[in-house]
Structure formats: C-alpha cells, structure tokens
Design an enzyme around this catalytic site. Structure first.
Site, short mmCIF file in Angstrom:
data_model
loop_
_atom_site.label_atom_id
_atom_site.label_comp_id
_atom_site.label_asym_id
_atom_site.label_seq_id
_atom_site.Cartn_x
_atom_site.Cartn_y
_atom_site.Cartn_z
CG ASP A 131 -0.63 -48.96 17.19
OD1 ASP A 131 0.44 -48.73 16.41
OD2 ASP A 131 -1.69 -48.69 16.74
NE ARG A 183 3.75 -45.27 14.87
CZ ARG A 183 2.44 -46.13 14.90
NH1 ARG A 183 1.96 -46.08 16.09
NH2 ARG A 183 2.37 -46.69 13.71
C1 LIG Z 1 1.31 -42.05 13.88
C2 LIG Z 1 0.92 -41.99 15.15
C3 LIG Z 1 0.64 -43.12 15.58
C4 LIG Z 1 0.42 -43.07 17.17
N1 LIG Z 1 0.40 -44.20 17.88
C5 LIG Z 1 0.07 -44.23 19.32
C6 LIG Z 1 0.37 -45.43 19.89
O1 LIG Z 1 0.72 -46.53 19.50
N2 LIG Z 1 0.04 -45.27 21.07
C7 LIG Z 1 -0.30 -44.13 21.85
O2 LIG Z 1 -0.38 -44.25 22.87
N3 LIG Z 1 -0.29 -43.04 21.19
C8 LIG Z 1 -0.15 -43.11 19.64
N4 LIG Z 1 -0.23 -41.95 19.04
C9 LIG Z 1 -0.87 -40.71 19.61
C10 LIG Z 1 0.23 -39.77 20.27
O3 LIG Z 1 0.62 -40.66 21.39
C11 LIG Z 1 -0.55 -38.49 20.86
O4 LIG Z 1 -1.72 -38.86 21.76
C12 LIG Z 1 -1.04 -37.68 19.51
O5 LIG Z 1 -0.29 -37.65 18.52
C13 LIG Z 1 -0.93 -36.13 19.98
O6 LIG Z 1 0.12 -35.84 20.31
P1 LIG Z 1 1.10 -34.77 19.42
O7 LIG Z 1 2.32 -35.25 19.51
O8 LIG Z 1 0.58 -34.53 18.04
O9 LIG Z 1 1.45 -33.34 20.32
P2 LIG Z 1 0.17 -32.42 21.20
O10 LIG Z 1 1.01 -31.72 21.96
O11 LIG Z 1 -1.14 -33.46 21.91
O12 LIG Z 1 -0.40 -31.68 19.92
C14 LIG Z 1 0.33 -30.76 19.18
C15 LIG Z 1 -0.42 -29.91 18.23
O13 LIG Z 1 -0.94 -30.71 17.44
C16 LIG Z 1 -2.30 -30.57 16.80
N5 LIG Z 1 -3.09 -31.99 17.38
C17 LIG Z 1 -2.69 -33.04 17.98
N6 LIG Z 1 -3.83 -33.72 18.26
C18 LIG Z 1 -4.68 -33.43 17.51
C19 LIG Z 1 -6.18 -33.99 17.21
N7 LIG Z 1 -6.53 -35.13 17.65
N8 LIG Z 1 -6.87 -33.03 16.34
C20 LIG Z 1 -6.36 -31.78 15.81
N9 LIG Z 1 -5.20 -31.42 16.04
C21 LIG Z 1 -4.47 -32.25 16.97
C22 LIG Z 1 -2.78 -29.50 17.41
O14 LIG Z 1 -2.49 -28.23 16.80
C23 LIG Z 1 -1.95 -29.42 19.03
O15 LIG Z 1 -1.83 -28.27 19.42
C24 LIG Z 1 -0.02 -41.77 17.75
C25 LIG Z 1 0.36 -40.75 16.80
C26 LIG Z 1 0.44 -40.77 15.56
C27 LIG Z 1 0.93 -39.47 15.11
#
Ligand SMILES: Cc1cc2nc3c(=O)[nH]c(=O)nc-3n(C[C@H](O)[C@H](O)[C@H](O)COP(=O)(O)OP(=O)(O)OC[C@H]3O[C@@H](n4cnc5c(N)ncnc54)[C@H](O)[C@@H]3O)c2cc1C
Length: 306
Positions: A131, A183
């Site tokens: 990560d 990723r």
């Molecule tokens: C498999 C995976 C691994 C990850 N690993 C890392 C990592 O190693 N380092 C790191 O910095 N980040 C990591 N993240 C987190 C990532 O960086 C984002 O903070 C997170 O995924 C929210 O971004 P988004 O792409 O979903 O878009 P956003 O623009 O944040 O959200 C888009 C839509 O998704 C939905 N959504 C998003 N988050 C949530 C929530 N918490 N609860 C409910 N609905 C939500 C909502 O409907 C929102 O409108 C990871 C995420 C995933 C899915």
C-alpha cells in the site's frame, strides 16, 4: 459541519488511536468498513465475497508501528494469514503497509520484515500488494518495493500509486519499465499543494491518464476506485482498445459500494475487495469517514439501531 481535513487530522492522533482499540462500543460502528477483529472473521467475510464472484486482499490493520517487537509480530501475523488463505481455499492475496513493518524506525528493518512476508507469499504462489501511505514515505516505499520486485518477480509483489500526487505519472512510467504491477487509487492522506493537486478535477484527470497507461502496458494492474466516472472511463477505454476483461481488475474497499462490486462481478469484470481486520482500525476508519463525511450519520444511526 465536520470537514475532510479535520477527520484526516483526527486520524493521525495517537492517543485517540490507542483509546479506540479498547473502547468496545466502537466495534459496532466500524463493522461496515472493518471485517472483524481476528483472522477467522475476515476469512468468513472473504468467503461471502468469493461466493458473489469477488476476490479479496487481506489486510491486517496496524499502521505507524513504533516498536521493533511489534513489527516482528506483524510478520508473524501475515505469515499466518497466508497459511489461512491456503488452508481455507479462499481467493485472496494480501496488502501490507510499510509503516506496519517499521518504516518509522528503520528502512532496512522494514525491508527485511517485508521481504520475509513476500518470500512466504512467493513460496505459496501468492501475491503481496505494498500500500502507499503519506507523501513523506513515497520514495522510500518505491525503493523498498523495487528491491522486493527484483528479487521475487512481477507475480509476487506489486505497489500502489496515488493519482493526487504530482509525481505519480512519472513514477508510473518508470515502474512500468521494470515492469511492475500497480494499483492506482486517488489517495487518502492529507497532502499539501506542493505534493498533491488541490483540485479534485486534476486528481480525476490524472487518474484517467494513469489508468490508460496501465491498461495499455500489457501488465496486469488494479484500478481501485468507487467513482462511477472512473469506472466508466476504464470500461470505455478497454472496449475502445480491445483490452480484455481479464487483463486488469477493479478494486474496492470492504463495505463501500457493495452494489457496484456485485454488478461489476456479474458483468464479467475481475473485482477484488480490500478486506481489513484487526483492533487497530482507527486511522483506516477515519480515512473512510473523511472520504465521505456523510458516513458519520450512517454510523451514528447504526449505533442506536435495535
Ligand atoms: C482497493 C483500494 C485500495 C486502496 N489503497 C490505498 C492506498 O494504498 N493508499 C491510499 O492513499 N489510498 C488507498 N485507497 C483509498 C483511495 O485512495 C481513495 O481515498 C478512496 O478509494 C476514495 O476514492 P474514490 O476513487 O472511490 O473516489 P471519490 O471521488 O473519493 O469517491 C467517488 C464516490 O465513491 C463513493 N465513495 C468513496 N469513498 C467512500 C466511502 N468511504 N464511503 C462511502 N462511499 C464512498 C461515493 O459514492 C463517492 O461519491 C484505496 C482504495 C481502494 C478502493
């Protein structure tokens, strides 16, 4: 109104983190995003995901570890997880954080600890995802990852990069030359404008640029997002370029957009769900609230339900 940066600030408060591990009523609040306190509960959650066509990435929550003995315990925990995956026959790899293995203490200790886990995963034919954490550790995380990648190969260790960082596009281009499994996610930490794009639109544009590089690279990558626009852009690009559904995977977090997870799996896309467990859930949980402060009301409502 609670803001995103307040929640991210609170996520880094050590005292709250320690308090949270002992305060039992919080367990009920976290259940939506955390699969349980022990490995057995997480295995159960993963079996349910496997049953609806999703694979998983097992994550033991415990970041920012500051005692050497505790980093050793993390290695033991991960070896145990890898054994449990084989014993139970679940479809899962593992995700690790380098601050869990000692990055705040000593990078060499971290490398040795992470190496022990990757070596065990490679022996079992499994895969470890490193990560990505705050931008203060981006370079050292990439450096340690490269050593592991060179030793164990592209199929046993991969890394995460964040589209909110200005440096990421160049990092992706460099890492694809090795090649490496990446990723891509948007990024979940509090970053200043020097390191990260302050505007969401730039983060999203960069995400799409990187996604295209990844899909066209011929290596198997993870497209981690719950954003329907990012997902649509990925599907459109794959179709336009005749890139098969097996050539990449979507990834989402446990408890977030379960409807979309099921839908993508039903549509024949590879869907992996990140499944965290353990008692050190506080920083992870707070980042999930920060991503969508409306979740606070959902959690409070659940706490008082029957
Ligand atoms: C498999 C995976 C691994 C990850 N690993 C890392 C990592 O190693 N380092 C790191 O910095 N980040 C990591 N993240 C987190 C990532 O960086 C984002 O903070 C997170 O995924 C929210 O971004 P988004 O792409 O979903 O878009 P956003 O623009 O944040 O959200 C888009 C839509 O998704 C939905 N959504 C998003 N988050 C949530 C929530 N918490 N609860 C409910 N609905 C939500 C909502 O409907 C929102 O409108 C990871 C995420 C995933 C899915």
């Amino acid at each position: 109104m609670v803001t995103k940066s307040t929640l991210l600030y609170l996520s880094r408060q050590e005292r709250l983190k320690d308090f949270a591990t002992t305060f039992k009523p919080f367990e009920r609040m976290t259940a939506r995003f955390v699969a349980g306190e022990d490995i057995a509960e997480a295995v159960l959650a993963i079996k349910q995901l496997n049953a609806i066509g999703c694979t998983a990435s097992f994550d033991h929550l415990n970041e920012g570890v500051s005692r050497m003995e505790e980093t050793k315990a993390e290695v033991v925990e991960y070896k145990n997880i890898l054994a449990k995956i084989d014993e139970s026959g679940i479809q899962s790899n593992v995700s690790i954080k380098l601050t869990q293995f000692g990055l705040d203490i000593d990078p060499e200790l971290t490398y040795r600890n992470a190496r022990a886990v990757v070596e065990e995963a490679a022996r079992r034919g499994n895969f470890v995802r490193v990560d990505m954490e705050g931008s203060n550790v981006t370079q050292v995380t990439i450096d340690i990852f490269k050593r592991l990648r060179n030793e164990f190969g592209v199929d046993h260790v991969g890394i995460v990069l964040q589209s909110y960082l200005r440096r990421t596009y160049d990092d992706v281009k460099e890492l694809l030359k090795i090649p490496a499994r990446i990723r891509i996610c948007k990024g979940a930490y509090n970053e200043g404008p020097d390191a990260a794009f302050p505007d969401k639109k730039d983060v999203d544009d960069n995400y799409v640029r990187v996604m295209k590089l990844l899909l066209s690279s011929g290596t198997y990558h993870g497209i981690a997002t719950h954003d329907p626009r990012m997902i649509e852009a990925t599907i459109d690009y794959a179709q336009k370029e005749s890139i098969g559904k097996d050539a990449f995977e979507f990834q989402m977090l446990y408890g977030v957009r379960r409807d979309l997870q099921e839908q993508l799996a039903r549509d024949g896309y590879k869907m992996r769900v990140y499944v965290p467990y353990g008692k050190h859930w506080y920083p992870y949980f707070m980042r999930r609230l920060a991503e969508r402060p409306a979740n606070i009301w959902f959690i409070v409502k659940n706490m008082f339900k029957g």
